[in-house]
Design a protein around this motif. Structure first.
Motif, PDB file in Angstrom:
ATOM      1  N   VAL A  45      48.391   6.826   9.140  1.00 44.43           N
ATOM      2  CA  VAL A  45      48.498   6.273  10.717  1.00 44.43           C
ATOM      3  C   VAL A  45      47.215   5.338  10.756  1.00 44.43           C
ATOM      4  O   VAL A  45      46.352   5.637  10.133  1.00 44.43           O
ATOM      5  CB  VAL A  45      48.708   7.134  12.005  1.00 44.43           C
ATOM      6  CG1 VAL A  45      49.997   7.892  11.745  1.00 44.43           C
ATOM      7  CG2 VAL A  45      47.383   8.129  11.932  1.00 44.43           C
ATOM      8  N   ILE A  46      47.258   4.233  11.508  1.00 39.16           N
ATOM      9  CA  ILE A  46      46.061   3.595  11.831  1.00 39.16           C
ATOM     10  C   ILE A  46      45.011   4.416  12.873  1.00 39.16           C
ATOM     11  O   ILE A  46      45.644   5.369  13.574  1.00 39.16           O
ATOM     12  CB  ILE A  46      46.633   2.283  12.800  1.00 39.16           C
ATOM     13  CG1 ILE A  46      45.353   1.284  12.856  1.00 39.16           C
ATOM     14  CG2 ILE A  46      47.250   2.322  14.130  1.00 39.16           C
ATOM     15  CD1 ILE A  46      45.734  -0.133  13.599  1.00 39.16           C
ATOM     16  N   ASN A  47      43.968   4.275  12.368  1.00 35.59           N
ATOM     17  CA  ASN A  47      42.907   4.902  13.082  1.00 35.59           C
ATOM     18  C   ASN A  47      43.054   4.643  14.608  1.00 35.59           C
ATOM     19  O   ASN A  47      42.870   3.416  15.375  1.00 35.59           O
ATOM     20  CB  ASN A  47      41.407   4.234  12.680  1.00 35.59           C
ATOM     21  CG  ASN A  47      40.306   4.981  13.307  1.00 35.59           C
ATOM     22  OD1 ASN A  47      40.293   5.092  14.396  1.00 35.59           O
ATOM     23  ND2 ASN A  47      39.268   4.943  12.596  1.00 35.59           N
ATOM     24  N   PRO A  48      43.284   5.888  15.482  1.00 38.91           N
ATOM     25  CA  PRO A  48      43.347   5.526  16.848  1.00 38.91           C
ATOM     26  C   PRO A  48      42.129   4.796  17.536  1.00 38.91           C
ATOM     27  O   PRO A  48      42.424   3.922  18.557  1.00 38.91           O
ATOM     28  CB  PRO A  48      43.327   7.053  17.318  1.00 38.91           C
ATOM     29  CG  PRO A  48      43.518   7.764  16.246  1.00 38.91           C
ATOM     30  CD  PRO A  48      43.221   7.034  15.120  1.00 38.91           C
ATOM     31  N   ALA A  49      41.167   4.794  17.141  1.00 37.43           N
ATOM     32  CA  ALA A  49      39.829   4.180  17.681  1.00 37.43           C
ATOM     33  C   ALA A  49      40.019   2.579  17.454  1.00 37.43           C
ATOM     34  O   ALA A  49      39.984   1.739  18.366  1.00 37.43           O
ATOM     35  CB  ALA A  49      38.444   4.564  17.323  1.00 37.43           C
ATOM     36  N   ASP A  62      51.491  -1.024  17.846  1.00 36.02           N
ATOM     37  CA  ASP A  62      52.310   0.212  17.785  1.00 36.02           C
ATOM     38  C   ASP A  62      53.209  -0.212  16.433  1.00 36.02           C
ATOM     39  O   ASP A  62      53.604   1.082  15.721  1.00 36.02           O
ATOM     40  CB  ASP A  62      53.364   0.069  18.800  1.00 36.02           C
ATOM     41  CG  ASP A  62      52.679   0.434  20.422  1.00 36.02           C
ATOM     42  OD1 ASP A  62      51.843   0.903  20.343  1.00 36.02           O
ATOM     43  OD2 ASP A  62      53.277   0.337  21.444  1.00 36.02           O
ATOM     44  N   ALA A  63      53.294  -1.343  15.866  1.00 37.79           N
ATOM     45  CA  ALA A  63      54.112  -1.353  14.719  1.00 37.79           C
ATOM     46  C   ALA A  63      53.483  -1.108  13.351  1.00 37.79           C
ATOM     47  O   ALA A  63      53.774  -1.172  12.260  1.00 37.79           O
ATOM     48  CB  ALA A  63      54.935  -2.506  14.764  1.00 37.79           C
ATOM     49  N   ALA A  64      52.117  -0.962  13.697  1.00 43.56           N
ATOM     50  CA  ALA A  64      51.165  -0.732  12.614  1.00 43.56           C
ATOM     51  C   ALA A  64      51.254   0.234  11.769  1.00 43.56           C
ATOM     52  O   ALA A  64      51.151   1.409  12.409  1.00 43.56           O
ATOM     53  CB  ALA A  64      49.576  -1.116  12.981  1.00 43.56           C
ATOM     54  N   GLN A  65      51.461   0.126  10.335  1.00 43.65           N
ATOM     55  CA  GLN A  65      51.904   1.210   9.525  1.00 43.65           C
ATOM     56  C   GLN A  65      50.959   0.961   8.367  1.00 43.65           C
ATOM     57  O   GLN A  65      51.006  -0.108   7.449  1.00 43.65           O
ATOM     58  CB  GLN A  65      53.180   1.188   8.984  1.00 43.65           C
ATOM     59  CG  GLN A  65      53.520   2.569   8.186  1.00 43.65           C
ATOM     60  CD  GLN A  65      53.209   3.849   8.900  1.00 43.65           C
ATOM     61  OE1 GLN A  65      53.440   4.123  10.089  1.00 43.65           O
ATOM     62  NE2 GLN A  65      52.649   4.727   8.164  1.00 43.65           N
TER      63      GLN A  65
END
Length: 133
Positions: A45-49, A62-65
């Motif tokens: 997943v994309i880094n939450p920060a 949201d759609a970043a994978q």
């Protein structure tokens, strides 16, 4: 109208630096440039920060994978931007190769990522200006 130039941002995990580059370039809204990103060894997943820092600018992630870079990506990109110099790529780069050096934000909190985001944004804006002038 000429074809837009594809700019491919690559980092190790495609969860931080390359996501920043691609999202910030897309956010500029210049139809002459198409942004993409990939990684050598993609995270899940994309880094939450990173996502939080982009959302502060109104950029939806949201759609970043995260995904792996392919030889086909390198063949079709007009510009390949390595967000970390010296990455081992799965094939030759057909277009222009640009190497930037940004620290790995893997374990950073949102507050620490803002400075990185702003530095990447400055580099992205400079690249975009050069490519569209």
């Amino acid at each position: 109208m000429t074809q837009p130039k594809t700019v491919l941002f690559i980092c190790t995990h495609n969860a931080g630096r390359s996501q920043l580059g691609a999202h910030l370039l897309s956010h500029l809204g210049d139809e002459r440039l198409v942004a993409a990103s990939a990684g050598i060894s993609p995270a899940e997943v994309i880094n939450p920060a990173i996502a939080a820092s982009l959302q502060e600018l109104g950029i939806d992630t949201d759609a970043a994978q995260p995904r792996a870079v392919t030889a086909g990506d390198l063949e079709t990109a007009d510009v390949v931007v390595l967000m970390k110099p010296g990455l081992s790529l799965p094939g030759p780069v057909r277009g222009e190769l640009v190497e930037w050096s940004f620290p790995d934000p893997s374990n950073w909190e949102a507050d620490g990522v803002r400075e990185l985001r702003d530095a990447v944004d400055e580099s992205v804006r400079g690249l975009a200006a050069r490519l569209t002038s």
